[in-house]
Motif scaffolding. Structure first.
Motif, PDB file in Angstrom:
ATOM      1  N   THR A  78      -5.380  13.359 -28.864  1.00  8.55           N
ATOM      2  CA  THR A  78      -5.368  11.903 -28.792  1.00  8.55           C
ATOM      3  C   THR A  78      -6.616  11.416 -28.077  1.00  8.55           C
ATOM      4  O   THR A  78      -6.960  11.922 -27.004  1.00  8.55           O
ATOM      5  CB  THR A  78      -4.108  11.406 -28.054  1.00  8.55           C
ATOM      6  OG1 THR A  78      -2.959  11.872 -28.760  1.00  8.55           O
ATOM      7  CG2 THR A  78      -4.081   9.893 -27.962  1.00  8.55           C
ATOM      8  N   ARG A  79      -7.286  10.439 -28.711  1.00  9.49           N
ATOM      9  CA  ARG A  79      -8.517   9.873 -28.154  1.00  9.49           C
ATOM     10  C   ARG A  79      -8.479   8.354 -28.279  1.00  9.49           C
ATOM     11  O   ARG A  79      -7.840   7.823 -29.181  1.00  9.49           O
ATOM     12  CB  ARG A  79      -9.724  10.389 -28.915  1.00  9.49           C
ATOM     13  CG  ARG A  79      -9.965  11.868 -28.746  1.00  9.49           C
ATOM     14  CD  ARG A  79     -11.353  12.242 -29.276  1.00  9.49           C
ATOM     15  NE  ARG A  79     -11.699  13.574 -28.882  1.00  9.49           N
ATOM     16  CZ  ARG A  79     -11.597  14.640 -29.643  1.00  9.49           C
ATOM     17  NH1 ARG A  79     -11.164  14.517 -30.882  1.00  9.49           N
ATOM     18  NH2 ARG A  79     -11.949  15.827 -29.198  1.00  9.49           N
ATOM     19  N   PRO A  80      -9.243   7.661 -27.412  1.00 11.77           N
ATOM     20  CA  PRO A  80      -9.374   6.207 -27.577  1.00 11.77           C
ATOM     21  C   PRO A  80     -10.096   5.901 -28.890  1.00 11.77           C
ATOM     22  O   PRO A  80     -10.978   6.656 -29.314  1.00 11.77           O
ATOM     23  CB  PRO A  80     -10.233   5.767 -26.388  1.00 11.77           C
ATOM     24  CG  PRO A  80     -10.285   6.922 -25.459  1.00 11.77           C
ATOM     25  CD  PRO A  80      -9.967   8.151 -26.243  1.00 11.77           C
ATOM     26  N   ALA A  81      -9.715   4.798 -29.510  1.00 12.99           N
ATOM     27  CA  ALA A  81     -10.354   4.388 -30.765  1.00 12.99           C
ATOM     28  C   ALA A  81     -10.437   2.870 -30.796  1.00 12.99           C
ATOM     29  O   ALA A  81      -9.571   2.177 -30.250  1.00 12.99           O
ATOM     30  CB  ALA A  81      -9.554   4.898 -31.959  1.00 12.99           C
ATOM     31  N   SER A  82     -11.495   2.359 -31.431  1.00 18.88           N
ATOM     32  CA  SER A  82     -11.629   0.907 -31.577  1.00 18.88           C
ATOM     33  C   SER A  82     -12.504   0.600 -32.775  1.00 18.88           C
ATOM     34  O   SER A  82     -13.233   1.465 -33.274  1.00 18.88           O
ATOM     35  CB  SER A  82     -12.240   0.288 -30.316  1.00 18.88           C
ATOM     36  OG  SER A  82     -13.556   0.753 -30.128  1.00 18.88           O
ATOM     37  N   ARG A  83     -12.415  -0.663 -33.234  1.00 18.34           N
ATOM     38  CA  ARG A  83     -13.277  -1.149 -34.299  1.00 18.34           C
ATOM     39  C   ARG A  83     -13.284  -2.669 -34.251  1.00 18.34           C
ATOM     40  O   ARG A  83     -12.390  -3.285 -33.663  1.00 18.34           O
ATOM     41  CB  ARG A  83     -12.842  -0.643 -35.672  1.00 18.34           C
ATOM     42  CG  ARG A  83     -11.521  -1.180 -36.150  1.00 18.34           C
ATOM     43  CD  ARG A  83     -11.191  -0.631 -37.516  1.00 18.34           C
ATOM     44  NE  ARG A  83      -9.935  -1.171 -38.002  1.00 18.34           N
ATOM     45  CZ  ARG A  83      -9.503  -1.012 -39.217  1.00 18.34           C
ATOM     46  NH1 ARG A  83     -10.211  -0.321 -40.077  1.00 18.34           N
ATOM     47  NH2 ARG A  83      -8.363  -1.532 -39.599  1.00 18.34           N
ATOM     48  N   GLU A  84     -14.298  -3.256 -34.883  1.00 18.33           N
ATOM     49  CA  GLU A  84     -14.431  -4.710 -34.908  1.00 18.33           C
ATOM     50  C   GLU A  84     -14.835  -5.172 -36.299  1.00 18.33           C
ATOM     51  O   GLU A  84     -15.539  -4.460 -37.011  1.00 18.33           O
ATOM     52  CB  GLU A  84     -15.503  -5.181 -33.919  1.00 18.33           C
ATOM     53  CG  GLU A  84     -15.143  -4.961 -32.479  1.00 18.33           C
ATOM     54  CD  GLU A  84     -16.147  -5.588 -31.524  1.00 18.33           C
ATOM     55  OE1 GLU A  84     -16.771  -6.610 -31.887  1.00 18.33           O
ATOM     56  OE2 GLU A  84     -16.288  -5.065 -30.414  1.00 18.33           O
ATOM     57  N   HIS A  85     -14.365  -6.379 -36.650  1.00 22.17           N
ATOM     58  CA  HIS A  85     -14.753  -7.048 -37.896  1.00 22.17           C
ATOM     59  C   HIS A  85     -14.915  -8.530 -37.619  1.00 22.17           C
ATOM     60  O   HIS A  85     -14.395  -9.046 -36.624  1.00 22.17           O
ATOM     61  CB  HIS A  85     -13.686  -6.870 -38.986  1.00 22.17           C
ATOM     62  CG  HIS A  85     -13.536  -5.472 -39.456  1.00 22.17           C
ATOM     63  ND1 HIS A  85     -12.517  -4.658 -39.033  1.00 22.17           N
ATOM     64  CD2 HIS A  85     -14.266  -4.735 -40.306  1.00 22.17           C
ATOM     65  CE1 HIS A  85     -12.638  -3.476 -39.616  1.00 22.17           C
ATOM     66  NE2 HIS A  85     -13.691  -3.499 -40.391  1.00 22.17           N
TER      67      HIS A  85
END
Length: 165
Positions: A78-85
């Motif tokens: 498990t790892r941190p994850a992010s994204r933007e739009h």
């Protein structure tokens, strides 16, 4: 073998049908709980993402900034994850989605409660099927096909806070 049960119920629509949305950006504005299952069909593996998605208004008329943050689990790690739009107004209640750097992604019109959008990426094609299940719940299923990828991403969003209030 790929696990078949998912938090997001693909193809399960409410008894009264889909929820029509007159204003895509107005509907999305706010905070959502996100539950996603990512299937790698070529390797018969899956992973999960759990987190939140904020659709926040910027300058008047500028649309919404979408920021997703959480944890992605793949192969037991498990790892941190992010994204933007960026979600821009596109007229008649529709929107146009861009990547965070401004590159075009796809149109999005939830007027009928459902939208299908394609996005070519190199030799692969992403097909998103968006379904508004209720005033506080929507789903997107991305199917990715091509020489580099054979994926299915099933995401369910539940409203948890409303920026419109």
């Amino acid at each position: 073998m790929v696990r078949q049960d998912t938090t997001a119920v693909e193809g399960a629509f409410p008894p009264g049908g889909l929820h029509c949305v007159a204003d895509t950006l107005g509907y999305l504005a706010g905070r959502w709980r996100v539950e996603r299952t990512v299937y790698d069909l070529s390797q018969d593996r899956y992973g999960t993402f759990r987190g939140t998605a904020d659709f926040a208004r910027g300058e008047p008329g500028a649309g919404l900034r979408h920021v997703e943050q959480g944890e992605f689990t793949w192969g037991g790690v498990t790892r941190p994850a992010s994204r933007e739009h960026l979600f821009e107004p596109a007229g008649d209640g529709a929107a146009f989605v861009r990547f965070a750097d401004g590159r075009p992604f796809h149109p999005l019109d939830l007027c009928d409660g459902r939208c299908v959008a394609d996005h070519p990426c190199a030799e692969d094609v992403y097909r998103g099927e968006f379904s508004v299940l209720a005033a506080d719940r929507w789903q997107v299923v991305w199917t990715v096909r091509g020489p580099a990828k054979d994926l299915r991403l099933v995401t369910l969003h539940h409203r948890i806070w409303d920026h419109r209030i």
